[in-house]
Each structure stands twice: as structure tokens, then as C-alpha cells.
Scaffold this motif. Structure first.
Motif, PDB file in Angstrom:
ATOM      1  N   LYS A  41      -2.802 -14.058  14.226  1.00 55.67           N
ATOM      2  CA  LYS A  41      -3.007 -15.292  13.484  1.00 55.67           C
ATOM      3  C   LYS A  41      -4.468 -15.421  13.096  1.00 55.67           C
ATOM      4  O   LYS A  41      -5.344 -14.652  13.560  1.00 55.67           O
ATOM      5  N   GLY A  42      -4.802 -16.370  12.309  1.00 54.29           N
ATOM      6  CA  GLY A  42      -6.170 -16.602  11.893  1.00 54.29           C
ATOM      7  C   GLY A  42      -7.023 -17.167  13.012  1.00 54.29           C
ATOM      8  O   GLY A  42      -6.535 -17.632  14.041  1.00 54.29           O
ATOM      9  N   ARG A  43      -8.355 -17.116  12.837  1.00 54.06           N
ATOM     10  CA  ARG A  43      -9.275 -17.617  13.846  1.00 54.06           C
ATOM     11  C   ARG A  43      -9.215 -19.142  13.867  1.00 54.06           C
ATOM     12  O   ARG A  43      -9.203 -19.798  12.825  1.00 54.06           O
ATOM     13  N   SER A  44      -9.201 -19.701  15.048  1.00 52.63           N
ATOM     14  CA  SER A  44      -9.169 -21.149  15.190  1.00 52.63           C
ATOM     15  C   SER A  44     -10.566 -21.714  14.973  1.00 52.63           C
ATOM     16  O   SER A  44     -11.557 -21.165  15.488  1.00 52.63           O
TER      17      SER A  44
END
Length: 254
Positions: free
Chosen positions: A164-167
Motif C-alpha cells: 500500500k502507499g506510505r501513510s
């Protein structure tokens, strides 16, 4: 001369009803006694007490009663006559003739499957009318469940991970200026965790009860007109004019 042959007032005439002498057979002479009611009840059945509703009796005159001239039979009770069983000769019962089946109406050779054990047998029947327009789905309408991934139905799946993308929360690009300060939190009331102190409210002033109607003042009274407890001067009033047609009062003074 013909009238002198007969004695009395009787004369030959046609019978008013059927006479048994006119018939050679006994006719409807024998009847089955009924099983309901008290009149002509059959002696072979038990008879229960029966009651009837009657109207109010009519007022009778004082001299219309025959008096105690009738004697009641002591063998008659409220449930009927107290007698032994009596029998009567009844007519022959009419039996209804019913057409019974003969030996040719039965088929014992067809009862083999019902009496003896037999193997299951199947027959091919014609296609029913309901299946001619049947729109059931074919084999291509169904899909097998997948065997890969976490959504398998009948097989165990291994743990799967996804990228997933970086938070943005807690990262170096997170803007700390948007975090809430101390004023953003509501202070908990002390009365929630400790004993509640007594509270008072200030109500409006209470008016004393009294009569608020208008009272007369000193000018509303006239003490000079009071003649009940004080003497008053003679008061002269003007009366009505006397009529000219009335006789005047004449006082004879000597």
C-alpha cells in the motif's frame, strides 16, 4: 214414504275419511314408534325427562273450576308411566338392495407388488408440459470459486500481503500544526466523579395573598342620607291628583 224408513236424524252419506272396511289390505296400520318425546315413545329405548315452555296461565273465574273430581293415576310419574316393559309386533323392515361386485370385478394378479417384495422398476414417461418452457441455467452459467488469494471457499489459503502507499500520519511530511491543542479538549465536570454540591436558584418575589378588588373610598359614602339610626326632618312629597269623579271626603263638624 222414503223418509219414514230411517230412524233418527242419520242419513246415508259419503265417508269423510278413509275407512278400513273399504280396503282389503291393512294399509298403514303398523308404524315404528318414535324415540323422541313422550307421546307414543318406543318402549325399547330409555326416555329422558323433557320440559316445555308455556305461556302465562289465563285468569279463571271463581266458579269455573270443576274441583277435585279428577283422580290422578298413581302409576304416572314425571318421567312417564311406571310400568313393566311392553312389546309390540312391528312390520318388516325394508332393506335397500345394493349391487355388490362379483368375482370378475377383482384382479388378484395385480396385487403381486403389494403383497410380495419386488425390485424397483422404472418407467419412461412422456415429457411433462411444464418442462417445455423451462428456462433453467446451463453449465456455462456457473463459475468455480477461485483457488488463489485470501477469498478461497473450499481450500486453506496462506497469508497474503499487499503493498500500500506510505501513510502520512507520523511521517516526516506530517504537518504538526494541525494537531489539536489543550483547548480542544473539554474539561470533565467535577460532579461526575465527586459528590455533587447543593445548588440553589433565585425565584421571583412571592406576592402575599390578598383581595385585589376595588374598594370604595370616603367620597363614595353619604352619611347625611342615613335615616335608619339617626332622626330625620319631616319629608314632604307630592302625591297624585285626585279624580273629579270620586266622592270627596266630607267630615261633618258640629
Amino acid at each position: 214414504m222414503a223418509e219414514e224408513v230411517w230412524v233418527g236424524t242419520w242419513r246415508p252419506h259419503r265417508p269423510r275419511g278413509p275407512i278400513m272396511a273399504l280396503y282389503s289390505s291393512p294399509g298403514p296400520k303398523y308404524l315404528i314408534p318414535p324415540t323422541t318425546g313422550f307421546v307414543k315413545h318406543t318402549p325399547t329405548k330409555l326416555r329422558a325427562p323433557a320440559y316445555s315452555f308455556r305461556g302465562a296461565p289465563m285468569l279463571l273465574a271463581e266458579n269455573c273450576s270443576p274441583g277435585p273430581r279428577y283422580s290422578v293415576n298413581p302409576k304416572i310419574l314425571r318421567t312417564g308411566k311406571d310400568l313393566g316393559p311392553a312389546y309390540s309386533i312391528l312390520g318388516r323392515y325394508r332393506t335397500k338392495t345394493i349391487m355388490t361386485p362379483g368375482p370378475g370385478d377383482y384382479f388378484p394378479e395385480k396385487s403381486t407388488k403389494c403383497v410380495f417384495d419386488s425390485a424397483p422398476s422404472h418407467s419412461i414417461s412422456a415429457r411433462t408440459k411444464t418442462f417445455r418452457v423451462d428456462s433453467t441455467p446451463g453449465p456455462a452459467a456457473y463459475m468455480l470459486p477461485v483457488v488463489m488469494g485470501p477469498h478461497t471457499v473450499g481450500k486453506a489459503s496462506q497469508p497474503s500481503f499487499s503493498i500500500k502507499g506510505r501513510s502520512k500520519l507520523g511521517s516526516f511530511s506530517d504537518d504538526l500544526h494541525k494537531t489539536p491543542g489543550p483547548a480542544a479538549y473539554r474539561q470533565t465536570d467535577v460532579q461526575v466523579t465527586k459528590f455533587k454540591a447543593p445548588q440553589y436558584t433565585m425565584a421571583a418575589r412571592v406576592e402575599p395573598p390578598g383581595d385585589k378588588t376595588l374598594k370604595p373610598g370616603p367620597g363614595a359614602h353619604s352619611p347625611e342620607k342615613v335615616t335608619v339610626t339617626k332622626p330625620c326632618a319631616p319629608v314632604v312629597t307630592f302625591g297624585v291628583k285626585h279624580s273629579d269623579y270620586m266622592t270627596p271626603l266630607v267630615v261633618d263638624v258640629e
